[in-house]
Write a protein that holds these residues in place. Structure first.
Motif, short mmCIF file in Angstrom:
data_model
loop_
_atom_site.label_atom_id
_atom_site.label_comp_id
_atom_site.label_asym_id
_atom_site.label_seq_id
_atom_site.Cartn_x
_atom_site.Cartn_y
_atom_site.Cartn_z
N HIS A 48 -65.62 -16.44 79.16
CA HIS A 48 -64.71 -15.89 78.33
C HIS A 48 -63.61 -17.27 78.11
O HIS A 48 -63.19 -17.69 79.28
N PHE A 50 -59.49 -17.75 77.61
CA PHE A 50 -58.40 -17.13 77.54
C PHE A 50 -57.01 -17.93 77.13
O PHE A 50 -57.63 -19.06 77.01
N GLU A 53 -54.08 -19.41 81.79
CA GLU A 53 -54.80 -19.37 83.12
C GLU A 53 -54.47 -17.95 83.85
O GLU A 53 -55.14 -17.32 84.42
N ALA A 56 -56.86 -15.30 82.61
CA ALA A 56 -58.12 -15.57 83.07
C ALA A 56 -58.31 -15.26 84.64
O ALA A 56 -59.30 -14.47 85.06
N ILE A 81 -62.41 -21.74 86.90
CA ILE A 81 -61.70 -21.51 85.73
C ILE A 81 -61.11 -23.08 85.32
O ILE A 81 -60.66 -24.03 86.22
N GLU A 89 -60.99 -21.50 80.10
CA GLU A 89 -62.10 -20.86 80.41
C GLU A 89 -62.66 -20.50 81.69
O GLU A 89 -62.41 -20.90 82.59
N LEU A 90 -63.19 -19.15 81.84
CA LEU A 90 -63.45 -18.33 82.92
C LEU A 90 -64.81 -18.30 82.67
O LEU A 90 -65.36 -17.68 82.07
#
Length: 110
Positions: A48, A50, A53, A56, A81, A89-90
């Protein structure tokens, strides 16, 4: 006529007992759980993007707690991450000791 259905290609009745496939019990069309869960898929993945940070990291913490609540043996958690276009992005892979735990974890996220 509760146990009989009609085929769309024929006017002959089809009994549900005759529609069972391989690995099914003819008495009730039940499937052996081993044909669905064979312990080959023990990893659940999450991805996902976000806005921040912090979001995430918060989601990673939440998912980790949920995985720890399901595991019978330590779940292997690999996370990453990184900054991407549009946010942070995680990516996470949760590898459980058995497929049942993986499914329980996934269903708990719905």
């Amino acid at each position: 006529m509760s146990d009989v259905t009609m085929s769309s290609k024929s006017t002959q009745p089809l009994h549900s007992i005759n529609k069972c496939g391989a690995e099914e019990t003819a008495a009730c069309c039940c499937v052996d759980v081993g044909t669905i869960m064979d312990n080959t898929d023990c990893t659940a993945s999450y991805l996902h993007v976000f806005e921040t940070e912090a979001q995430a990291k918060e989601m990673l913490q939440t998912l980790t707690e949920r995985a720890r609540g399901v595991e019978s043996e330590p779940c292997v958690i690999n996370s990453k991450i990184e900054q991407v276009d549009g946010g942070v992005e995680l990516k996470v892979d949760f590898t459980f000791s058995c497929q049942a735990e993986t499914m329980i974890f996934q269903l708990g996220l719905r």
